[in-house]
Each structure stands twice: as C-alpha cells, then as structure tokens.
Motif scaffolding. Structure first.
Motif, PDB file in Angstrom:
ATOM      1  N   ALA A 287       0.830  -1.205   0.000  1.00 33.00           N
ATOM      2  CA  ALA A 287       0.000   0.000   0.000  1.00 33.00           C
ATOM      3  C   ALA A 287       0.866   1.258   0.000  1.00 33.00           C
ATOM      4  N   VAL A 288       1.938   1.249   0.788  1.00 29.82           N
ATOM      5  CA  VAL A 288       2.855   2.390   0.818  1.00 29.82           C
ATOM      6  C   VAL A 288       3.513   2.567  -0.541  1.00 29.82           C
ATOM      7  N   LEU A 289       3.941   1.467  -1.131  1.00 31.12           N
ATOM      8  CA  LEU A 289       4.603   1.505  -2.433  1.00 31.12           C
ATOM      9  C   LEU A 289       3.690   2.073  -3.511  1.00 31.12           C
ATOM     10  N   LEU A 290       2.443   1.607  -3.546  1.00 36.34           N
ATOM     11  CA  LEU A 290       1.504   2.097  -4.560  1.00 36.34           C
ATOM     12  C   LEU A 290       1.207   3.577  -4.359  1.00 36.34           C
ATOM     13  N   ASN A 291       1.167   4.013  -3.106  1.00 38.23           N
ATOM     14  CA  ASN A 291       0.944   5.432  -2.823  1.00 38.23           C
ATOM     15  C   ASN A 291       2.100   6.281  -3.348  1.00 38.23           C
ATOM     16  N   LEU A 292       3.323   5.783  -3.209  1.00 35.05           N
ATOM     17  CA  LEU A 292       4.485   6.509  -3.713  1.00 35.05           C
ATOM     18  C   LEU A 292       4.468   6.576  -5.240  1.00 35.05           C
ATOM     19  N   VAL A 293       4.073   5.468  -5.850  1.00 31.58           N
ATOM     20  CA  VAL A 293       4.022   5.417  -7.322  1.00 31.58           C
ATOM     21  C   VAL A 293       3.004   6.415  -7.854  1.00 31.58           C
ATOM     22  N   GLU A 294       1.924   6.623  -7.124  1.00 30.18           N
ATOM     23  CA  GLU A 294       0.892   7.581  -7.547  1.00 30.18           C
ATOM     24  C   GLU A 294       1.464   8.977  -7.722  1.00 30.18           C
TER      25      GLU A 294
END
Length: 301
Positions: A287-294
């Motif tokens: 979830a943290v990773l996907l938030n950063l990618v956003e």
C-alpha cells in the motif's frame, strides 16, 4: 517430515556443505547428517549427492528444496500475521527494485515511509535485474518487485504502475540541443546496451524490427557505474528510460534526446506471485509503495 528438518535441508543446499551448514546451525555434523538421513528415508529418495567439494541436490532434492522454501516462508508469514493481530505490524518484507530505473528511485522514500508508518516492519531491498527478481518471487523468496516488463508468466502477476519513454543518452556535442531523435538515427550510433534478456534491450530490439533497421551494439554493459563512465567519456551512447536518463544527467555531462518514430514506452510494473498470498506486513508495504508510485508524474497507458 517436520519444519526443523526442512530448515536444515534448505540450509545445507544453500551453503553446499554439511560441515559449513552444521557450523551455521550450531549443531554437530553427525547429528545434522542423521537428520538428513531421516529426511531421505521419509521421502524415499536420495536428496543430496556428496562429493569432495561438498553436496549438490539431486532432481528430487531440487524439487523438495523449492517446496521447502515455500513451506517455511508460509509458516513465517502465518506467525507474523497471528502475532500482528491487534498489535503494531511487525515482520520482514522483501521488495525488489530494478536497478537504474524509476524503481530504484523509490528505495529511500519507501524506507522512510515504512519506517514512519510501520516501524515494526523490517524491509529487505534487493536491486537486481528483472529476470532475477521475478524468479525470486516465483519461488517464494521475495514478496514483490517493481520492474520493467509485464509479459504474463506462469506463477506471476503484473500490475501496471507507470510508463516511461526511452531516451538516447550521449556525451557527443552533436546530440546537444536535440530534444528528439528518430530511432533510425539512434540505431546508427555506437550503442552500449544490456544483454538481450534485459527488458530495455528487448524493447530496443523490437523497435529495430518495426523500423526495419539494425542497431549497432559495440558493447553490452549492465553495470550502471561502468555505463555512465563510458558514456561520459564518449565511448558510445545508450538508451534508458527517462528517469534513469535524467539521473545520469545529474551526475554526468551528457545530453538526452527522446527517441521517436517509433516512440518506445517502457512499462514499470508491480510483480507479485499469482498464488502465494502476501503477509499482512507485506500488504501494508504494498500500500505504501503504490501510494508513492501515484506521485510519479507519467501515468500508465
């Protein structure tokens, strides 16, 4: 068959030596040998071949090794998930990041955000080539990876994240000031590219087929340090995704030109196992990773 015996077997295969495995496991070698004999009796198969140089797994041993890794990893995840219930998330999570790409730029922000939001989680970051990372996920030794590519493979799933255009990178003054360069012109230059199994090389090779031309590869380099040095000394040019190209430009006096006719898109994807569930801590890291990618500026097609 019990978990302790499986752990012993995996360690023996990993180090390739009964003596060294016994030292690492802090047990006597005769006792370790007896555990192996018991395991082979339970499997009704010879699992290891003993030589003067150590031990190597038989075909049956290789099969058990793959299953044992998955079993032990699942047990670790179960313990971590149960322990985390109702408490602060804790446990180890492994994330692969393809080197020299936008993925590698996520490393420090990911460490910082996970530390701030889930201090009980210990991250293991592995920067390696995409093929190696996907293999680690396939055999259950890594939770997730961010890499270029996304061609469907049995045992893996790929989620598109962002897409980057490929740029020519060169220190040749003739490239300075050129914002764009046709693929045919780029292909005619002396190029330094990775080996054919690398996804960026595959994209370039496919573009050459579409353009009906040949590329002139004078050396195959997969070390980011060697590549940037060779480019800056005008030994040749290379082709990189925009993020990696601009990162090189920050440390070296090089020029960038977007490749057109055809444009080449490098899709960055999140690679996961399609059959092994993520642990609760790994889900939190995802979830943290996907938030950063956003927050990355180039959206996926």
């Amino acid at each position: 068959m019990n978990l302790r015996r499986l752990k012993y077997f995996v360690k023996i295969v990993d180090v390739g030596s009964l003596t060294q495995a016994a030292d690492i496991l802090h047990i006597a070698q005769p006792a370790l040998s007896q555990q192996l004999v018991t395991l082979e009796a339970e499997m009704k198969q010879q699992l290891l071949i003993r030589t003067k140089r150590g031990v190597t797994p038989t075909d049956a041993g290789k099969t058990l090794y793959a299953h044992a890794q998955l079993i032990l990893r699942q047990c670790e995840q179960a313990l971590s998930d149960v322990t985390s219930t109702g408490h602060q998330l804790s446990g180890k999570v492994s994330v692969g990041l393809a080197p020299g790409t936008a993925a590698s730029a996520l490393a420090v922000p990911l460490l910082q955000h996970v530390r701030a939001t889930h201090p009980g989680i210990v991250l293991y970051l592995n920067e390696n080539f995409g093929t190696t990372l996907s293999e680690l996920i396939m055999n259950g030794r890594m939770d997730m990876a961010v890499l270029y590519g996304g061609r469907e493979l049995h045992g893996l799933s790929f989620t598109p994240l962002v897409s980057e255009q490929l740029f020519l990178v060169s220190a040749d003054p003739a490239i300075a000031g050129r914002e764009e360069l046709t693929f045919t012109d780029a292909a005619a230059l002396d190029l330094l590219l990775p080996r054919p199994y690398n996804i960026i090389r595959q994209l370039v090779d496919e573009a050459a087929v579409r353009a009906g031309c040949n590329i002139r590869v004078i050396a195959e380099i997969e070390s980011a340090t060697t590549l940037s040095t060779a480019i800056s000394q005008r030994f040749g040019a290379t082709v990189l995704p925009e993020s990696a190209a601009r990162a090189m430009q920050e440390t070296r006096r090089v020029h960038l030109a977007k490749i057109i006719h055809p444009e080449i898109q490098a899709p960055l994807t999140l690679c996961l196992s399609d059959h092994l569930p993520l642990s609760v801590p790994a889900q939190a890291v995802k979830a943290v990773l996907l938030n950063l990618v956003e927050k990355m500026k180039v959206p996926a097609n």
